[in-house]
Structures are given as structure tokens and as C-alpha cells.
Design a protein around this motif. Sequence first.
Motif, PDB file in Angstrom:
ATOM      1  N   UNK A  76     -38.493 -16.763 -16.189  1.00  0.00           N
ATOM      2  CA  UNK A  76     -39.188 -16.947 -14.916  1.00  0.00           C
ATOM      3  C   UNK A  76     -38.663 -16.008 -13.845  1.00  0.00           C
ATOM      4  N   UNK A  77     -37.515 -15.388 -14.071  1.00  0.00           N
ATOM      5  CA  UNK A  77     -36.961 -14.428 -13.123  1.00  0.00           C
ATOM      6  C   UNK A  77     -37.302 -12.999 -13.535  1.00  0.00           C
ATOM      7  N   UNK A  78     -37.060 -12.670 -14.797  1.00  0.00           N
ATOM      8  CA  UNK A  78     -37.179 -11.274 -15.202  1.00  0.00           C
ATOM      9  C   UNK A  78     -38.627 -10.832 -15.397  1.00  0.00           C
ATOM     10  N   UNK A  79     -39.496 -11.730 -15.890  1.00  0.00           N
ATOM     11  CA  UNK A  79     -40.870 -11.290 -16.130  1.00  0.00           C
ATOM     12  C   UNK A  79     -41.592 -10.911 -14.829  1.00  0.00           C
ATOM     13  N   UNK A  80     -41.501 -11.707 -13.752  1.00  0.00           N
ATOM     14  CA  UNK A  80     -42.127 -11.254 -12.506  1.00  0.00           C
ATOM     15  C   UNK A  80     -41.517  -9.958 -11.982  1.00  0.00           C
ATOM     16  N   UNK A  81     -40.219  -9.788 -12.195  1.00  0.00           N
ATOM     17  CA  UNK A  81     -39.593  -8.541 -11.755  1.00  0.00           C
ATOM     18  C   UNK A  81     -40.188  -7.354 -12.512  1.00  0.00           C
ATOM     19  N   UNK A  82     -40.355  -7.513 -13.825  1.00  0.00           N
ATOM     20  CA  UNK A  82     -40.941  -6.433 -14.622  1.00  0.00           C
ATOM     21  C   UNK A  82     -42.412  -6.222 -14.279  1.00  0.00           C
ATOM     22  N   UNK A  83     -43.078  -7.268 -13.833  1.00  0.00           N
ATOM     23  CA  UNK A  83     -44.487  -7.166 -13.459  1.00  0.00           C
ATOM     24  C   UNK A  83     -44.700  -6.376 -12.172  1.00  0.00           C
ATOM     25  N   UNK A  84     -43.809  -6.550 -11.212  1.00  0.00           N
ATOM     26  CA  UNK A  84     -44.107  -6.089  -9.856  1.00  0.00           C
ATOM     27  C   UNK A  84     -43.185  -5.011  -9.302  1.00  0.00           C
ATOM     28  N   UNK A  85     -41.966  -4.901  -9.790  1.00  0.00           N
ATOM     29  CA  UNK A  85     -41.031  -3.950  -9.187  1.00  0.00           C
ATOM     30  C   UNK A  85     -41.513  -2.521  -9.378  1.00  0.00           C
TER      31      UNK A  85
END
Length: 688
Positions: free
Chosen positions: A225-234
Motif C-alpha cells: 500500500x506504500x510502494x505501489x502508489x509511489x511507483x504509480x505516481x512518482x
Amino acid sequence: MTQSLPNPLLSDWTGPFELPPFAAIAPADFRPAFERGIEEHRREIAAIVADPAAPDFDNTIAAFEASGRTLRRVSSVFFNLASADTSDALQAIEREIAPVLSRHYNAIYLDDDLFARVDAVFRRGVDGLTEEQARVLERYHTGFLRSGAGRPAETKARLAAISERLAVLGTTFGQNVLGDEKAWTLVIENEADLAGLPDFVVAAAAKTAEDRGLAGRWVITLSRSSIEPFLQFSTRRNLREQAFKAWAARGANGGASDNRAIIAETVALRAEKARLLGYASYADYRLSDAMAKSPEAAGALLRSVWEPARRRATEERAALQDLVQAEGGNFDLAPWDWRFYSERRRKAEFDLDESALKPFLSLDNIIAAAFDTATRLFGLSFTERPDLVLHHPDARAFEVKDADGSPVGLFIGDYFARPSKRSGAWMSAFRGQQKLVGDIRPIIINVMNFAKAADGEPTLLSFDEARTLFHEFGHGLHGLLSNVTYPSIAGTGVDRDFVEFPSQLYEHWLEQPEVLRRFAVHYRTGEPMPADLLARLTASRTFNQGFATVEYVASALVDLEMHILSSTEGFDSDTFEKKVLDEIGMPDAMVMRHRPAHFQHVFAGDGYSSAYYSYLWSEVLDADGFRAFKESGDPFDPAVAKRLRDFVYSAGNRRPPEEAYRGFRGRDPDPSALLEKRGLAAAPVAAE
């Protein structure tokens, strides 16, 4: 002189719902409680063996079912805590107790005298037994045979040694993955490095930093729940690469937490176990007692999906590469780019992005949606019980009643990520349902790893996270609605490639417009999701399905292939992974959903070993099963829901899964429903 207090694990639990007395339990209580439980169980088994009466169902099978109550009770509390809220002390006990428990159960299932009684009852036949009793008898007889009962002494001794060693390896594997996940963080010091991240990702990262004593900074962890949004948007490609490589390398970083030697030894021991039991491979052994029946059948299903999924993923990759170039990127798409450019493509094609959806998907509302679906399907009611003391302050309890007001059980939701919790999402039980010794109602728990919002703010979910909540609640209902007499066949105690059917089927209701219109409301304004946004969400249902299917099927094929091996000499998981992926033509810029070194489904115990294909096997059932509701014209059709409850959710393992499915559906499943659900079916050719 001080008087020691009674061990709370061994005392009567007299509080509401007979919940474990969590506040009173200390790690030091577990080892003596395990020892007491094991000793009691030994005495109970010895009494069955010594019974002078001729073996029959009651004095052998039912007595066996009723034995080990203390040990089951202690084990359920311990292993739930070891997964959801562990500590150094609990992990040390887990390492110690794994081989002890393996030794104990091996001694039972390899006991010639006990097996002789079970075999005598089995050979007498099922005359005079109920359908449920006949099923329990068959399952016990099969379980003894598959454990090695009746084989020569030297074979049984080696099987016991293998089981004990595998228990140690599985425990160590899981603890190593958790250790790597806890050890790595991406600490963001400069606000500029937050570029591209939506407010909800920034807020969650700030909350994580604050919880870790790093107020004023932002922390990304290896929780999905932390890393996937980071990979999606950063938009910081270098940081995406750093984070992705850490995620992919869990369990394979060298040093004490490296799992690759554990994998090699595990695969070799499983192959040896299969040979000792007369099977060509571990996959043959494992799947002979599953719906698939053989690795050939499981592999055929996986390969039937692989080619259309691979074609779709290749098309998706080309579209993403075009986006890279259109935005001036002078590089080939890499694994740490896929989610980022896929999110951009979804925005371009459907005018849809996660930041637009999340405000409508608050955790509380999605929980309410899951509960309301159960109310409309099965007549259940849910009442929160904030007065109950649970294993962690974040956990919530709900009393569950049936349509007539009778008690069903207690449901516990533990939704937030923390360093003491292993990654992923799962359902478990503090107590299973049974009627053999009293009318015992279940205590079921769902565990998730959502990023917790800042104090005073609601936790917002992605649509995939909302789907995960529905999935695990489907498992939860399978445990809650169980209505059988014997504990060994209650709830989710079914074939591995059937157990995902009730959970995956339940996901379908999240996508129903009437559910979303009611519960997908903006967390600030209370306004329902706009009709055009809902339409775009529905239209994008099969977006990126090539990627999702390929990363899953690749994992399942590697799992299956490594357990088909008859010779494991010189086995190296990295080399084997590359060999299989090269053979099947894994698309560039993609990796398996679970690489071997952190594949906990397969190596942290044997739950899904050679059986990760089960999700796809069950998906054939869920895709075809939901058609029954669509054919009725009502996603909550009472007659279809009643059959679903009677033959699936409440039936446990009362009958073989093929019969259970036919009882619900009226026929065998139609495999074409799977490709249709995933949007991978060939488009029909228009008539001339």
C-alpha cells in the motif's frame, strides 16, 4: 513468597464471545501453554488407541476430531499474533515451536495403531453414517495415507524428519522476508522528491515517517500500500528504480536473511517426500488431492491463459513505450516504469486516475459496502463492538447475526500496515465453527496492510485495495457462515483450488453500479461518485489486464515447474526462474508478481506450494458462478444467493468441491467465462 499467576492461555475464557484475553497474554505464556496442549493431545490420542471397543466412527473418528482442543486454542492465538503483530520474542518462540509441532503431528499421523483403527472404520464402509460423517472419514483416511501411514518404519522416520525440517525452513523463510521489509525504507528529505505524488500518498508517507520518529520527512516502505502508489505516481525515475529493486529483491539480498538456500533445500526435500510416497514429483503428490488432480491439468489451464495474456501485455508495453517517447524519454521501458506510465495511459484513455477515485473509496464506506452486500445476499447484520479488547488497538470487532437474530459469530478487521505485521492480506480464525462439542460460533479475522491516514483523516483506498477488502471478506464469510458438525471440514477447510472461489466471487459485488452508487461517496462532501466517473471506472475494468495476468501466471508457472522436478541436484532459484521465464517468453519490462525469494504463498509453509495456480482455477468458478446472478437479472437474486449459501459458504468441505459447485450452479463451470472476465477473449467476428 510470590505466587505465580495462572497462565491466561490455559484458563477458561469467560469474556464476551469467549475471546482470548489478549491484554493478559505475554510471550512467556506461550511455551508452557504449548507444552500443556501437546501433552493433553498425546493423552487423548493414547486413549483412542487403547480403547478396547471395536473401532467405530464415534470412538475413533469423532474422538479424534474432539481431541487437541487446548493445543488448537493456543496455536490459533499464537500464529495469528505471529502474523499480525509479531515481536522478537514471538519470532523466537515461532522458530522453537515449529519443529516441535511438526514432530507432534508426525507422531500422530504415522502411528500404526491409530491408523489401524481409522483404516478399520474406513473398510467397514459408510452404512449408517451421515453424508458429513462419510466425508470426514474419507478425509481422515486420505490424510493418514498421504502422511505415510502404513509404510515401512525407515520410510516413516525419513518422512517425519523431512516434515520437521520443512517446518523450520518455512518459518525462517517468512521471518526473513519480514526482516527485509522492515529493514528497508526510502526516506525522502526534500520536498522536490515528492514530485508527482498525490496528496494522499504524501500524507501517508508523512504519517509513516512520524510513526518512525522522522517527523518532517516522508517515508516509503515495502508494504504494497506504500510502494505501489509511489511507483504509480512518482516522477522521480531514479527513486522509482531504487524502490522497485528493493521490492523485487526481498529475500535475495545476501547475508542472514537471504532465502535462496532455503528454497533449494525446500524444493529438494519436497521432491524426496513425494518419491517416498510413490509420486513422480511433489506437484503430482500435492495435486492428486485437489480439484486439478494433476500438474498437467493445472499447467494446461495456466498455458491456455498465458498466450492471450502475453499478447495483450506485449501490446500494452508498446503503448507505454510510445508514451515514454512522446514525453521525451530516451530510454526503454523498465519494470519500475510500468505502473507509472500505465497510470498515465489510463488517465489519457479513460480520463481516470487514482487520485480522482480515492476520495470516493474511504475504508469505512468500503467496509460498510462489504457488510451491506452480505446483508442483501444472506440476511446478515453487523454491529460494531468497540468495548471488546483485541490483539491491537487498530483492530475492530463486529458482532454478526443471522436474519432471524440468531448469533453467527464475531468478525475482526485489522486493516493497517505496521512493521510488526507480515505483508499481504489474509483471513484467519481465532476459533473455527463446529457442533461436535457444543455449538461453537466462529471468531474470524481479516488482516490487511493499508496505509493509515493521519489522525482525524479517513483512510482512502485504491480500487484494487477495495477489491482486496471484498476478497478477504469473501473468505471471512466462508468462515462465518460455516454450518457443519465436524471442525476438520468447517469453513475454509476445503481444497486449495476451491478455497479462493468464495472470496473471488465476492469481489464481483464491489463492481456493481448499485453498490458503488450507494457507498462510493466523497469523504468530504458525501456526494456519490458522479455518473460519468462511475461509467469511466466500469469501462476501464479490464485495463492493463495483460500485465496483471502475466505477472500472476508467470509466478504460478514457475511455482508449478519447480515442483515438477524429479531431480533437484544443483538447483538454483535465480537460474531456474530465468530459464522458465525465457521458455514462456516473459515480456520485457515485467517481473513475476512474486519472485521465489519472497514467494511466501509457496515457501513460508506449504499452503500454496505447487498450487499457486489455484487463484486462476477458482477464477474459472467465480467468473462462471457470477453469471448465475447475471442470468437471473438481479445481482442479489434470493434463490441464487440461497443456493450459494447452502452449497458453498455454509457447507465447508461437506462434499467434494465439484459436487458443491454443481449444487450451486446446476452444472459444471464454463471455462470460457475466465477469458471473458479478464477481457482476454477474442473479439467476435461480425457477420457478413
